[in-house]
Structure formats: structure tokens, C-alpha cells
Design an enzyme around this catalytic site. Sequence first.
Site, short mmCIF file in Angstrom:
data_model
loop_
_atom_site.label_atom_id
_atom_site.label_comp_id
_atom_site.label_asym_id
_atom_site.label_seq_id
_atom_site.Cartn_x
_atom_site.Cartn_y
_atom_site.Cartn_z
N TYR A 35 -14.93 4.43 7.68
CA TYR A 35 -15.37 3.11 7.33
C TYR A 35 -16.67 3.04 7.75
O TYR A 35 -17.21 2.21 8.18
CB TYR A 35 -14.47 1.95 7.84
CG TYR A 35 -13.22 1.72 7.26
CD1 TYR A 35 -13.12 1.22 5.84
CD2 TYR A 35 -12.13 2.57 7.52
CE1 TYR A 35 -11.73 1.04 5.23
CE2 TYR A 35 -10.97 2.53 7.03
CZ TYR A 35 -10.57 1.83 5.78
OH TYR A 35 -9.48 1.62 5.34
N CYS A 78 -3.91 2.34 -4.46
CA CYS A 78 -4.79 3.11 -3.48
C CYS A 78 -4.87 4.43 -4.22
O CYS A 78 -3.95 5.41 -4.22
CB CYS A 78 -4.32 3.13 -2.36
SG CYS A 78 -5.34 4.14 -1.10
N HIS A 109 -7.74 -0.10 -4.07
CA HIS A 109 -8.39 0.61 -3.06
C HIS A 109 -8.97 1.88 -3.65
O HIS A 109 -8.10 2.88 -4.36
CB HIS A 109 -7.68 1.40 -2.15
CG HIS A 109 -7.19 0.50 -1.02
ND1 HIS A 109 -6.50 0.79 0.09
CD2 HIS A 109 -7.70 -1.04 -0.88
CE1 HIS A 109 -6.09 -0.46 1.12
NE2 HIS A 109 -7.04 -1.43 0.40
N HIS A 143 0.90 -1.14 0.09
CA HIS A 143 -0.04 0.09 0.02
C HIS A 143 0.97 1.31 -0.12
O HIS A 143 1.90 1.33 0.61
CB HIS A 143 -0.94 -0.07 1.33
CG HIS A 143 -1.83 1.05 1.36
ND1 HIS A 143 -1.98 2.25 1.63
CD2 HIS A 143 -3.06 1.04 0.94
CE1 HIS A 143 -2.69 3.08 1.72
NE2 HIS A 143 -3.77 2.16 1.49
N ASP A 170 -12.96 2.33 -1.19
CA ASP A 170 -12.08 2.69 0.13
C ASP A 170 -12.81 3.95 0.87
O ASP A 170 -13.23 4.71 -0.01
CB ASP A 170 -10.70 3.09 -0.20
CG ASP A 170 -9.83 3.28 0.82
OD1 ASP A 170 -10.17 2.80 1.96
OD2 ASP A 170 -8.49 3.40 0.54
N HIS A 171 -12.60 3.98 1.96
CA HIS A 171 -13.22 5.00 2.80
C HIS A 171 -14.77 5.27 2.24
O HIS A 171 -14.90 5.14 1.20
CB HIS A 171 -12.27 6.34 2.76
CG HIS A 171 -10.87 6.01 3.52
ND1 HIS A 171 -9.92 7.01 3.67
CD2 HIS A 171 -10.58 4.93 4.06
CE1 HIS A 171 -9.03 6.18 4.30
NE2 HIS A 171 -9.05 4.97 4.54
C1 DNO Z 1 -6.59 3.28 5.69
C2 DNO Z 1 -5.82 2.18 5.02
C3 DNO Z 1 -4.58 1.94 5.40
C4 DNO Z 1 -4.22 0.60 4.78
C5 DNO Z 1 -2.64 0.23 5.27
C6 DNO Z 1 -2.14 -0.98 4.32
O1 DNO Z 1 -7.68 3.39 5.82
O2 DNO Z 1 -6.19 2.30 3.49
O3 DNO Z 1 -4.47 2.13 6.89
O4 DNO Z 1 -5.12 -0.50 5.47
O5 DNO Z 1 -1.80 1.22 5.13
O6 DNO Z 1 -0.97 -1.43 5.06
#
Ligand code: DNO
Length: 405
Positions: free
Chosen positions: A377, A277, A304, A239, A360-361
Site C-alpha cells: 500500500y 479483485c 480491486h 473478497h 489495489d496494491h
Molecule cells: C490485501 C487485501 C485483503 C482484503 C481482505 C478483504 O491487500 O486485498 O487483505 O482486504 O481479504 O476481506
Amino acid sequence: MKQTWRWFGPKDLVSVDDIRQAGAEGIVSALHHVPVGAVWEPAEIEKRQREAATTLDGGPSGLAWDVVESLPVSEDIKKQKGAWREHIDNYRKSLQNLAAAGIEVVCYNFMPVLDWTRTDLTWRLPHGGTCMRFDLADFAAFDIHILKRKAAKRDFPAEVAEEAERRFSGMSEERKQELVRNIVFGLPGTDEHLTMDDLQAHLDEYGDISADQLRSHFVAFLEEVVPTAEKVGIRLCCHPDDPPFGLLGLPRVMSTEADYTAIMKAVDSPANGITLCSGSLGSRPDNDLPGMMRRLGERVHFLHLRNVLRESDEIMGSFHEAEHLGGGTDMVALIGEVLKEEARRKAAGRSDHSIPMRPDHGQDILDDLKRKAQPGYPAIGRLRGLAELRGIMSALSHPQFGIRQ
Ligand code: DNO
């Protein structure tokens, strides 16, 4: 794409039942309770698999734990200090145990000390919902005036440092404490939270570790674990840094396309891959997400998908988390590139032609504002994100109008 959903385990206020109703097809989870550096034992892995497979009333959920996020890399490994060799052995054992349980995709990151960093976890939006935000002047106020890091002032442009001073002098005690809590929040889902003293001690330890040195520690780690991953059939995916620029004087090595290319080349194996991401990378104006997907796509093992609105054109600047189709990343173009990569994989007979993605988020909207799940989340904000992303996926892969799958 396989539509997955991050779940923090039974204590998550968004349940497996909710995930089913969101229409997700798989689960992303981690054993947050296992201390960083320790082995993920088979019994614990199986327990989480059972939990993911079961609804609240004990029935089958029809969902499986598809992706690990994250199998964390210890600070000792990143610094090559203390128990780092033992932690690498344990990492390999955890990979073997995960593979034996049928899990193939493992996400991690190589950010020193802090994972994601935000100054606001519930920033009010014009529509009344909230989102997460990184405000550079507030962050500078924390760094210069609360943490009082010696070199802090010269790490920010003069006008940001001045604004930070102005803000700090008018800042309430409550806001100062909130800023500390938000920045030092730690890993999402983790049981370990840092104190200011812990943070200072960590920063001191990194004092003499340059970005080049951190990168060489990263390569050393990969040289140890990638052969195991390859052997047992695991796809590792790193990531990016979030945000993708230096903070607190700490070295950062996974912020740009060049960073990724260097790491992928250094240990040139399909098992050494990427978590693309779009939110983290998209917080920098010089990261071209559709282009990165096109050029690095072969090794993208996990996606992501989210968007941020950058509030300046500087590399280091403020931003907030936008709606999934809002913000600076052209999500339609990015998804188009993902679909083309999947088509190439299919044509080449690759079994991993369906790349797991997760919305994501999400912004906290409607009932999210009452539920107060894990920051970033919420159920409905992510459901909205997934629905919008799914719409693009369907449109772009329509047999009559879209990209041939
Ligand atoms: C936050 C996430 C990160 C992710 C880590 C992966 O919302 O995208 O905390 O889980 O960086 O190792």
C-alpha cells in the site's frame, strides 16, 4: 466508478492529505483495532468517519468513509465452533451501526486463518522498485521444512518439493525468519499477528473441515446476516481467496467463478455480492476477469483493480504483482465491462450505478522505498496505478469515442 483509496487510519504512513492529492474521491477503511468478533460501536465508527473527513491541519478533507474493508468474519464463525453464534449477532449489530452511520458497502472474506499470502514483500524489480511476490518453491520450503506439516510434501508437485528442499538446505537463518514473518504476516493493518504456534493450532482445528463443510458454514453465515444487510441497505461483498488455490491443507471456497456463482445462488439477494479483485483472481490462469465482470456484474459491489504476472501456467504457481496495466489481466477489457455494467444500472435506475473501485496494491517506487508504508500500500505506486486506471476510464467513456454512460 468511484475512485476510492484504502486508508488504515491515523497510523497509516499515507495520510488523508496524500489521498486528496492522489485525486481519490472516497476512502476505504476498517476499525482494525476492534477485536475480530466484537461489535463495531457507533462512537468508534463516527470517530473513523471524522478522521477520514479531516486533513492533518484540521480542515475538511472533502472525503468520506465509503467502503468498509473488512468487517472480519471470525474463525469461530468459519468453523462453527465456540462463540460463533454470538459473533454472528455482533456482525449483525455492526452492520446496523454502519448503516446508521450512512455506510453502504461492506467487504469481508471467508479465507480460513490466513488472509493474503506472499513469500516476499519487497521483491526487487529490474527497474529498482520492489513488489510483493508469491514463490511456490519458497512457500513449499516453509510448509515442508519450517512448519513441517505432515501432509505438506504431497500437496506440491514432486519437482517443486525437490526445489524446496534444495533451497531450504542453502537458506540463511535470516531468510528463514523473513519467510516466517512474511507468510504469517496476518491481515494488513491488523494489530493481531500470529506466531508459528498459533498457526499450527489453527491448522489443527481445520483438520476435519472439508471445503464443502466450510462452504456450508459460509452459507449459514450468509443466511443469518444477508437479511439484516438487505433491511438496513448494506451491500455485502466477499473478497476472493488470495492466492486462489489451496494452501497449508486449508479449505478454500472463493477462488473461481463457480465458487462465486454457488454462493450467490445459495443466498440469492442483491445484498449478497462480490468484491471483484482482479489481482487475487488473476493469479489463476482459468479465471477470466472481463468475463466474470460481464456475467456476475450485477452483484459486483466493489472492485480491486490490480494485475499480477503469473510465472507459470499451473493453477498453483508463482506470481508477482505487476504494474496495473501489466500482468495477465486485460485491464482495458475489464474496465470496459465495468463501464457497461454501470450503464446498465443507470438505465435500470439503480442508485448504486457508480461502483466503488480502488487501485489495489502498488509497487514501491521512488520515495515509497524510503517511506515503507503498509506492504502493498505505498503512496506513489498506488497513485501511479490509479492514474493509469483513470486514463483508461476516461478514454473508454469519452462521449465521442467510448461506451455510452
Ligand atoms: C490485501 C487485501 C485483503 C482484503 C481482505 C478483504 O491487500 O486485498 O487483505 O482486504 O481479504 O476481506
